[in-house]
Design an enzyme around this catalytic site. Sequence first.
Site, mmCIF file in Angstrom:
data_model
loop_
_atom_site.group_PDB
_atom_site.id
_atom_site.type_symbol
_atom_site.label_atom_id
_atom_site.label_comp_id
_atom_site.label_asym_id
_atom_site.label_seq_id
_atom_site.Cartn_x
_atom_site.Cartn_y
_atom_site.Cartn_z
ATOM 1 N N ILE A 67 1.010 -1.323 0.157
ATOM 2 C CA ILE A 67 0.133 0.092 0.122
ATOM 3 C C ILE A 67 0.979 1.276 -0.210
ATOM 4 O O ILE A 67 1.815 1.405 0.610
ATOM 5 C CB ILE A 67 -1.075 0.227 1.302
ATOM 6 C CG1 ILE A 67 -1.905 1.215 1.027
ATOM 7 C CG2 ILE A 67 -0.236 -0.184 2.425
ATOM 8 C CD1 ILE A 67 -2.847 1.175 2.355
ATOM 9 N N SER A 68 0.734 1.993 -0.935
ATOM 10 C CA SER A 68 1.755 3.173 -1.095
ATOM 11 C C SER A 68 1.787 4.087 0.088
ATOM 12 O O SER A 68 0.846 4.351 0.599
ATOM 13 C CB SER A 68 1.273 3.859 -2.624
ATOM 14 O OG SER A 68 1.363 3.053 -3.713
#
EC number: 2.1.1.77
Length: 222
Positions: A67-68
Amino acid sequence: MAASPDLTGFALDRARMIDTQLRQRGIRDERVLNAMATIPREEFVVARYHPDAYADHPLPIPLGQTISQPYIVARMLEAAQIAPADKVLEVGTGTGYQAALLGALAAQVFTIERHAELAALARIHLEHLGYTNISVITGDGSEGLADQAPFDVILVAAAVPDFPPALFHQLAEGGRMVIPVGSPELQALYVVRKQAGRLQRTKLDDCRFVPLIGNQGYSPAR
């Protein structure tokens, strides 16, 4: 704007993220900031990483994906200039966090995830939060979703070696695509605009994403 002293827990973490990670680095789109201040990122993070849900770095999710970092998410959303009536395609759903943000910003969102397990997880998260304008599809995101094109905005949340022709063809005239292009180790993040049928690209930042596996992305590791 400092976080309210009345906030606690994840709400306080979200407010601090907005102030210290986003506003201080130049994110100005209030719709993006409001969405990120509202949507619970912790819902999309593996339980053991809940204490780091709003940390200034990417986090692992199942199947070797990530997840960025919040700033990169905000940078991509701001660069896409999403309008409330837009139809959006996201490539690389992961656990659904960016799709949730897109669902708050746009009228209709289609998001493609290669891993069926992650797609199922994203559906659970998004349904739990009450979204009705987001469709999660399992498939090859590098090929886009031709039967729903054209799209006003395409966001690609995984790295490609070059601009996938299928995605550009599915972009509406005047549409915007935000995409990381480069080697598996390091990419440049671009915003691409379609003007008179031609690609106009502007580099935003250097970045590092997991590779997009697909016919117009990277080949699977042998």
